[in-house]
Structure formats: C-alpha cells, structure tokens
Design a protein around this motif. Structure first.
Motif, mmCIF file in Angstrom:
data_model
loop_
_atom_site.group_PDB
_atom_site.id
_atom_site.type_symbol
_atom_site.label_atom_id
_atom_site.label_comp_id
_atom_site.label_asym_id
_atom_site.label_seq_id
_atom_site.Cartn_x
_atom_site.Cartn_y
_atom_site.Cartn_z
ATOM 1 N N UNK A 18 0.824 -1.205 0.000
ATOM 2 C CA UNK A 18 0.000 0.000 0.000
ATOM 3 C C UNK A 18 0.863 1.262 0.000
ATOM 4 N N UNK A 19 1.928 1.266 0.800
ATOM 5 C CA UNK A 19 2.787 2.448 0.880
ATOM 6 C C UNK A 19 3.486 2.714 -0.448
ATOM 7 N N UNK A 20 3.928 1.658 -1.108
ATOM 8 C CA UNK A 20 4.579 1.831 -2.413
ATOM 9 C C UNK A 20 3.590 2.412 -3.423
ATOM 10 N N UNK A 21 2.364 1.912 -3.375
ATOM 11 C CA UNK A 21 1.336 2.432 -4.281
ATOM 12 C C UNK A 21 1.071 3.908 -4.009
ATOM 13 N N UNK A 22 0.894 4.233 -2.738
ATOM 14 C CA UNK A 22 0.600 5.610 -2.326
ATOM 15 C C UNK A 22 1.711 6.572 -2.749
ATOM 16 N N UNK A 23 2.967 6.234 -2.474
ATOM 17 C CA UNK A 23 4.071 7.152 -2.756
ATOM 18 C C UNK A 23 4.375 7.266 -4.246
ATOM 19 N N UNK A 24 3.879 6.296 -5.040
ATOM 20 C CA UNK A 24 4.123 6.334 -6.484
ATOM 21 C C UNK A 24 3.073 7.155 -7.224
ATOM 22 N N UNK A 25 2.028 7.591 -6.527
ATOM 23 C CA UNK A 25 0.954 8.322 -7.190
ATOM 24 C C UNK A 25 1.374 9.752 -7.518
ATOM 25 N N UNK A 26 0.887 10.291 -8.626
ATOM 26 C CA UNK A 26 1.257 11.670 -8.996
ATOM 27 C C UNK A 26 0.747 12.708 -8.008
ATOM 28 N N UNK A 27 -0.257 12.351 -7.215
ATOM 29 C CA UNK A 27 -0.804 13.299 -6.242
ATOM 30 C C UNK A 27 -0.130 13.187 -4.871
ATOM 31 N N UNK A 28 0.842 12.273 -4.723
ATOM 32 C CA UNK A 28 1.515 12.105 -3.428
ATOM 33 C C UNK A 28 2.214 13.388 -2.953
#
Length: 220
Positions: A131-141
């Motif tokens: 989940x953290x990898x997904x979250x930090x990879x988002x353009x809105x992070x």
C-alpha cells in the motif's frame, strides 16, 4: 477534498486483494479499505513533520490500523488470520525502498496490548509495504505531503515559536554576559596600561628583598 481509487494487488502467493483508496487532502492521509480485511491509514508521522527541503529518504512514514483519530483501538481495524490489529507504527521511507520494512502490530487480549504473532506481523507489513509503495508512487503524493504540512503547520508554528522564544532568551543572556566580560576585560586592560603601582613614601618595606641584594647577603 477526498478522491477515491480502486485497486487490486497480491501479497505473496495469496489471492488478489481488492482495495479502495481515499486521499484526504484535509489531513494529508490516504486510507486504504481492503475488502474482507479492514482499513489502513497511511501518511507522514504527525510527530515528525517533514520539512519542505527534507530528503525524501529521511522521511518518517506512519501507518494506523484502522480509521479515525489515532489511538490504540480504531474504527475499521484490519483483521488478519482472525486477529484484529491495533495501534499505530512509524517507519522510515528508506526501509520501505530497500525492502527491509518490518512491523509488529499490537492486538488486544483481555484489555491488555500484546504483539501479534510473527506470521500475522509478516502479513501485515507485506500489505503495508504494498500500500505504501502504491501511495508514494501516485502523482498526487507530493500534493498530499503538502496537505500534511498544512495540517501540521499550526503545531509546527507553536513549536518553532516556543523554540524561538527560548533562543531569544538565551541570546539575551549571552549578550548580557558578553557585555559584562568586555567591561571586565576593558578594566583589566586599563589597569595594565597604568603600569606597576610604586610604593608611596612612608609605606612599609617589601617583605622580600630584590634578588641581587639577597645574593650579596648570602655571599658574606
């Protein structure tokens, strides 16, 4: 403003997990609700606010097992292997990037917090890692990070204001000490510049005769 994202991911050899992500730009947190498991709230550690110029590798991230105000027992707490996870944990972004992240959530047994079994912990940090990898990879992070900074700004302002006051008081004392030491140094300089003090007329003799006179007396 909250935005919702649907995603599917796998952890190990298990079946795909279906999750819904909610990015909360009021607090700078992202909530992942995983079907048949529960919710994980991810963000930056509220007690270690990231600075605008901080290296991302040095960031301290945060996971809460559930939703709502941070605490031990939270709403929508995830359940793994029949065990309800509890509490919150912090971890570095460096361990996440290196794949060395390790977590050990709590569970509640007869009103007493205890660590979950190692198998449950491995499952938990595998899910949190994904989940953290997904979250930090988002353009809105990055925008979510700024939202976190904005949410923490009042506390940061209070903290730094207190520190500024403390340092101003220390600086005031240092300036006072500095002025006092300069005054004493100037006084010592003036005394030296005035030269040795000659014995006035009528004063008693020196307790020790000059070195040359002592030598002559000893030689008799």
């Amino acid at each position: 403003m909250k935005r919702e994202i649907m995603l599917s991911f796998t952890v190990g050899s298990g079946p795909a997990l279906e999750a819904t992500a909610y990015a909360d730009f009021d607090t700078g947190q992202v909530v992942y609700r995983i079907a048949d498991i529960g919710a994980f709230t991810l963000g930056w550690d509220p007690d270690r606010n990231p600075e605008a110029d901080q290296d991302p590798k040095e960031e301290i991230l945060h996971v809460a097992y559930g939703t709502g105000p941070f605490g031990f027992q939270m709403d929508e707490a995830p359940v793994l292997f029949g065990v309800t996870l509890a509490g919150t944990e912090s971890f570095t972004r460096a361990t996440l990037t290196a794949g060395t992240l390790r977590l050990r959530p709590y569970r509640l047994i007869i009103s007493s917090p205890v660590r979950v079994a190692k198998g449950t912990a491995r499952r938990a940090f595998a899910i949190v890692s994904a989940l953290a990898r997904h979250w930090l990879a988002q353009p809105w992070a990055p925008d979510l990070r700024r939202a976190h900074e904005h949410d923490c700004a009042p506390r940061s302002l209070s903290r730094y204001g207190g520190l500024i006051t403390q340092h101003e008081e220390r600086m005031r004392r240092v300036r006072e000490d500095h002025a006092y030491y300069i005054q004493r140094a100037d006084r010592a300089t003036a005394i030296l510049q005035a030269g040795p003090v000659p014995a006035p007329a009528g004063a008693p003799p020196h307790p020790f005769p000059p070195a040359d006179a002592s030598t002559k007396t000893t030689g008799r």
